[in-house]
Design an enzyme around this catalytic site. Structure first.
Site, mmCIF file in Angstrom:
data_model
loop_
_atom_site.group_PDB
_atom_site.id
_atom_site.type_symbol
_atom_site.label_atom_id
_atom_site.label_comp_id
_atom_site.label_asym_id
_atom_site.label_seq_id
_atom_site.Cartn_x
_atom_site.Cartn_y
_atom_site.Cartn_z
ATOM 1 C CG HIS A 140 2.983 38.992 45.854
ATOM 2 N ND1 HIS A 140 2.501 40.311 45.666
ATOM 3 C CD2 HIS A 140 3.789 38.733 44.793
ATOM 4 C CE1 HIS A 140 3.180 40.918 44.765
ATOM 5 N NE2 HIS A 140 3.935 39.929 44.032
ATOM 6 C CD GLU A 141 6.647 36.148 45.453
ATOM 7 O OE1 GLU A 141 6.830 35.753 44.039
ATOM 8 O OE2 GLU A 141 6.996 37.375 45.719
ATOM 9 C CG HIS A 144 3.777 36.502 40.693
ATOM 10 N ND1 HIS A 144 3.660 37.213 39.802
ATOM 11 C CD2 HIS A 144 4.572 37.085 41.745
ATOM 12 C CE1 HIS A 144 4.134 38.536 40.244
ATOM 13 N NE2 HIS A 144 4.494 38.403 41.364
HETATM 14 NI NI NI Z 1 5.362 40.010 42.542
#
Ligand code: NI
Length: 178
Positions: A140-141, A144
């Protein structure tokens, strides 16, 4: 604490740049600010673009999370210029949220087992393997850093909604309420 950018802010859609200068006061300050902002918002991970800094810096980890009460603790880690790959191609779906999309949850497919590598603040290289929720946070990170939010990975928007409204659908899917 830095201001948290939210869905719709174009900074969240930009690719972050690799860090080239390690162990600088600026980098140490950024890492501290990321931890402070993450903790003040009850998050389990945060990436620098979420506070408007377009660098490949991520922090994650928690002892106990109100946002993910069923999750086991994950040790605090600072990841700079990270990357990952699937260990075996096995994927699974589970519920995800994001501090930049606070209040909403969606069902997202991720790799179950990954190997990943990164640099720490001092510029030392590290490698490790991760599974389950820890692997999910890392994926998830790193999204980003590539300008991507988890909502773009929701395959069926039936499985996307406000936390307090979507409880019934979360149970129906049979995945754990992460
Ligand atoms: Ni996030």
């Amino acid at each position: 604490m830095k201001r948290l950018l939210r869905l719709g802010n174009s900074e969240l859609q930009k690719k972050a740049q690799p860090v080239t200068d390690f162990d600088t006061p600026e980098l140490h300050r950024l890492v501290k600010e990321l931890f402070n902002t993450m903790k003040a918002n009850g998050g389990v991970g945060i990436a620098a673009p979420q506070v408007g800094v377009p660098l490949q810096v991520v922090v994650f980890g928690f002892q106990k999370s109100e946002r993910y009460p069923h999750a086991n603790p994950v040790s605090e880690t600072v990841m700079i210029n990270p990357s990952y790959k699937s260990e075996d191609g096995v994927t699974y779906e589970d519920w995800e949220g994001c501090l930049s999309v606070k209040g909403l949850r969606g069902l997202v497919k991720r790799y179950q087992n990954i190997s990943f590598n990164w640099y720490d603040v001092q510029g030392n290289y590290h490698e490790d393997k991760a599974s389950g929720f820890r692997a999910r946070i890392i994926q998830h990170e790193i999204d980003h850093l590539n300008g991507m939010l988890f909502i773009e990975r929701i395959a069926d928007l039936k499985y996307f909604g406000f936390e307090d409204e979507i409880q019934a659908i979360m149970k129906e899917t049979g995945t754990k309420l992460a």
